[in-house]
Write a protein that holds these residues in place. Sequence first.
Motif, PDB file in Angstrom:
ATOM      1  N   UNK A  29       5.382  34.163  -9.052  1.00 55.11           N
ATOM      2  CA  UNK A  29       6.406  33.792  -8.073  1.00 55.11           C
ATOM      3  C   UNK A  29       5.944  32.594  -7.247  1.00 55.11           C
ATOM      4  N   UNK A  30       4.678  32.611  -6.839  1.00 51.78           N
ATOM      5  CA  UNK A  30       4.144  31.504  -6.043  1.00 51.78           C
ATOM      6  C   UNK A  30       4.200  30.197  -6.823  1.00 51.78           C
ATOM      7  N   UNK A  31       3.790  30.232  -8.086  1.00 53.77           N
ATOM      8  CA  UNK A  31       3.778  29.017  -8.897  1.00 53.77           C
ATOM      9  C   UNK A  31       5.188  28.503  -9.148  1.00 53.77           C
ATOM     10  N   UNK A  32       6.129  29.405  -9.392  1.00 45.55           N
ATOM     11  CA  UNK A  32       7.514  28.989  -9.604  1.00 45.55           C
ATOM     12  C   UNK A  32       8.080  28.340  -8.341  1.00 45.55           C
ATOM     13  N   UNK A  33       7.667  28.837  -7.179  1.00 44.59           N
ATOM     14  CA  UNK A  33       8.145  28.262  -5.920  1.00 44.59           C
ATOM     15  C   UNK A  33       7.567  26.868  -5.697  1.00 44.59           C
ATOM     16  N   UNK A  34       6.306  26.675  -6.073  1.00 41.45           N
ATOM     17  CA  UNK A  34       5.715  25.337  -5.999  1.00 41.45           C
ATOM     18  C   UNK A  34       6.502  24.377  -6.882  1.00 41.45           C
ATOM     19  N   UNK A  35       6.792  24.802  -8.098  1.00 43.43           N
ATOM     20  CA  UNK A  35       7.513  23.943  -9.036  1.00 43.43           C
ATOM     21  C   UNK A  35       8.944  23.689  -8.564  1.00 43.43           C
ATOM     22  N   UNK A  36       9.594  24.728  -8.032  1.00 39.94           N
ATOM     23  CA  UNK A  36      10.962  24.565  -7.528  1.00 39.94           C
ATOM     24  C   UNK A  36      10.996  23.562  -6.380  1.00 39.94           C
ATOM     25  N   UNK A  89       8.496  22.463   2.184  1.00 42.46           N
ATOM     26  CA  UNK A  89       8.176  23.779   2.744  1.00 42.46           C
ATOM     27  C   UNK A  89       8.108  24.819   1.633  1.00 42.46           C
ATOM     28  N   UNK A  90       9.018  24.723   0.678  1.00 40.71           N
ATOM     29  CA  UNK A  90       9.002  25.664  -0.444  1.00 40.71           C
ATOM     30  C   UNK A  90       7.738  25.485  -1.283  1.00 40.71           C
ATOM     31  N   UNK A  91       7.351  24.233  -1.512  1.00 45.28           N
ATOM     32  CA  UNK A  91       6.098  23.974  -2.232  1.00 45.28           C
ATOM     33  C   UNK A  91       4.908  24.583  -1.499  1.00 45.28           C
ATOM     34  N   UNK A  92       4.840  24.339  -0.194  1.00 44.64           N
ATOM     35  CA  UNK A  92       3.695  24.797   0.587  1.00 44.64           C
ATOM     36  C   UNK A  92       3.677  26.313   0.729  1.00 44.64           C
ATOM     37  N   UNK A  93       4.840  26.911   0.744  1.00 41.12           N
ATOM     38  CA  UNK A  93       4.914  28.375   0.765  1.00 41.12           C
ATOM     39  C   UNK A  93       4.279  28.944  -0.505  1.00 41.12           C
ATOM     40  N   UNK A  94       4.649  28.372  -1.648  1.00 38.25           N
ATOM     41  CA  UNK A  94       4.057  28.825  -2.900  1.00 38.25           C
ATOM     42  C   UNK A  94       2.555  28.601  -2.935  1.00 38.25           C
ATOM     43  N   UNK A  96       0.507  28.374  -0.322  1.00 36.34           N
ATOM     44  CA  UNK A  96      -0.141  29.269   0.635  1.00 36.34           C
ATOM     45  C   UNK A  96      -0.259  30.678   0.057  1.00 36.34           C
ATOM     46  N   UNK A  97       0.798  31.134  -0.576  1.00 40.80           N
ATOM     47  CA  UNK A  97       0.776  32.460  -1.194  1.00 40.80           C
ATOM     48  C   UNK A  97      -0.268  32.516  -2.304  1.00 40.80           C
ATOM     49  N   UNK A  98      -0.312  31.475  -3.101  1.00 42.94           N
ATOM     50  CA  UNK A  98      -1.301  31.415  -4.184  1.00 42.94           C
ATOM     51  C   UNK A  98      -2.726  31.379  -3.628  1.00 42.94           C
ATOM     52  N   UNK A  99      -2.919  30.650  -2.531  1.00 44.41           N
ATOM     53  CA  UNK A  99      -4.249  30.572  -1.923  1.00 44.41           C
ATOM     54  C   UNK A  99      -4.717  31.936  -1.434  1.00 44.41           C
ATOM     55  N   UNK A 100      -3.805  32.715  -0.878  1.00 40.67           N
ATOM     56  CA  UNK A 100      -4.163  34.060  -0.425  1.00 40.67           C
ATOM     57  C   UNK A 100      -4.536  34.952  -1.605  1.00 40.67           C
ATOM     58  N   UNK A 101      -3.736  34.885  -2.643  1.00 45.95           N
ATOM     59  CA  UNK A 101      -3.963  35.755  -3.795  1.00 45.95           C
ATOM     60  C   UNK A 101      -5.257  35.407  -4.522  1.00 45.95           C
ATOM     61  N   UNK A 102      -5.617  34.132  -4.509  1.00 46.03           N
ATOM     62  CA  UNK A 102      -6.844  33.698  -5.188  1.00 46.03           C
ATOM     63  C   UNK A 102      -8.022  33.548  -4.229  1.00 46.03           C
ATOM     64  N   UNK A 103      -7.742  33.730  -2.932  1.00 42.27           N
ATOM     65  CA  UNK A 103      -8.766  33.562  -1.901  1.00 42.27           C
ATOM     66  C   UNK A 103      -9.485  32.222  -2.051  1.00 42.27           C
ATOM     67  N   UNK A 156      -0.955  38.795   1.158  1.00 39.31           N
ATOM     68  CA  UNK A 156       0.198  38.158   0.523  1.00 39.31           C
ATOM     69  C   UNK A 156       1.497  38.813   0.980  1.00 39.31           C
ATOM     70  N   UNK A 157       1.478  40.129   1.066  1.00 35.78           N
ATOM     71  CA  UNK A 157       2.674  40.851   1.519  1.00 35.78           C
ATOM     72  C   UNK A 157       3.004  40.498   2.965  1.00 35.78           C
ATOM     73  N   UNK A 158       1.971  40.340   3.785  1.00 37.54           N
ATOM     74  CA  UNK A 158       2.184  39.973   5.183  1.00 37.54           C
ATOM     75  C   UNK A 158       2.845  38.602   5.289  1.00 37.54           C
ATOM     76  N   UNK A 159       2.359  37.639   4.498  1.00 39.93           N
ATOM     77  CA  UNK A 159       2.952  36.301   4.517  1.00 39.93           C
ATOM     78  C   UNK A 159       4.404  36.342   4.048  1.00 39.93           C
ATOM     79  N   UNK A 160       4.656  37.054   2.970  1.00 43.68           N
ATOM     80  CA  UNK A 160       6.008  37.077   2.411  1.00 43.68           C
ATOM     81  C   UNK A 160       6.996  37.749   3.355  1.00 43.68           C
TER      82      UNK A 160
END
Length: 294
Positions: A29-36, A89-94, A96-103, A156-160
Amino acid sequence: MWMKTGLLLVCLLTGCAVDTQQQRDAENFAQQSVEAGKLSEQALVLMHRGINGMAHRQQRLLLTRDSGIPPRQDLPLEHTVQRVAAARALQQYGKALRALLRQERTPEAAATFNGLLDSTQTALGMFLPAIVTKQIRAMGDTLGQRHYFGQKITQARLLMNAYQPAVTQLAGLLAEDFEPDGSGYMALYLTSAAELRNTAKQVLTGGQPGPARRQAALAALNDAEQAEEQGQALGARMVAMATALHAAQQEAVRNLEQPADAHPALDAYSNNVSHAGRVMQFLLLPAQGEVNHE
């Protein structure tokens, strides 16, 4: 035995055993949001250039050298800034979410959280609630710290959850901008193409245009019709993508709270991002291939 137990303990402490299907779904989902977000930004910039390019071509077809009419001014770039901010903002959201998941521990990953807040403020014209801003900044500040390695899904859940209202607003803004029959950028782009087409037809059917002017009108007519066709196709795909974002966001949050086997909204979002990307490859703007026929 003790060695295996020790390795397992180290792995749990460092988070290497947390690569679950649940995390992979969230990363998708994070990667798709970056691409979108990237596709949206690219489309907005291309439309901005196309609107200006078609307006100039229309004016050159209408004016004679001694008309005395001042040249048309470009659509100011400032008109595009707020719209592009929504895409960023949509790119950065994706990211940020990816950064949390991958630490991720890079300075760039940490800076993404502040960038997310700045772009969101520009796009929405307002600050996020103070508590949300504080939460998001804290995530960037503590990114990669060891005591968070076992809490990737929680973070990740907290951010979302914190950013979900903004996602809804961003999706609405982007869908509005790309709606062919709306009042946003795509509608303006299609109007510019229609005006160029009509002007070119008037030149070709009215009076006896010289060879150079006739050639310019024929080229403008072809490019305008192509722009209308491609704009309609791109607009439909981009609206579908933005609409799918809202449903995918909600499903992704639910999946982090209670994993599910099927993800229809996430699958639809991924498919729409892919379709929009393919259409973008064929988006040809008249301004890009314009020839000076004067």
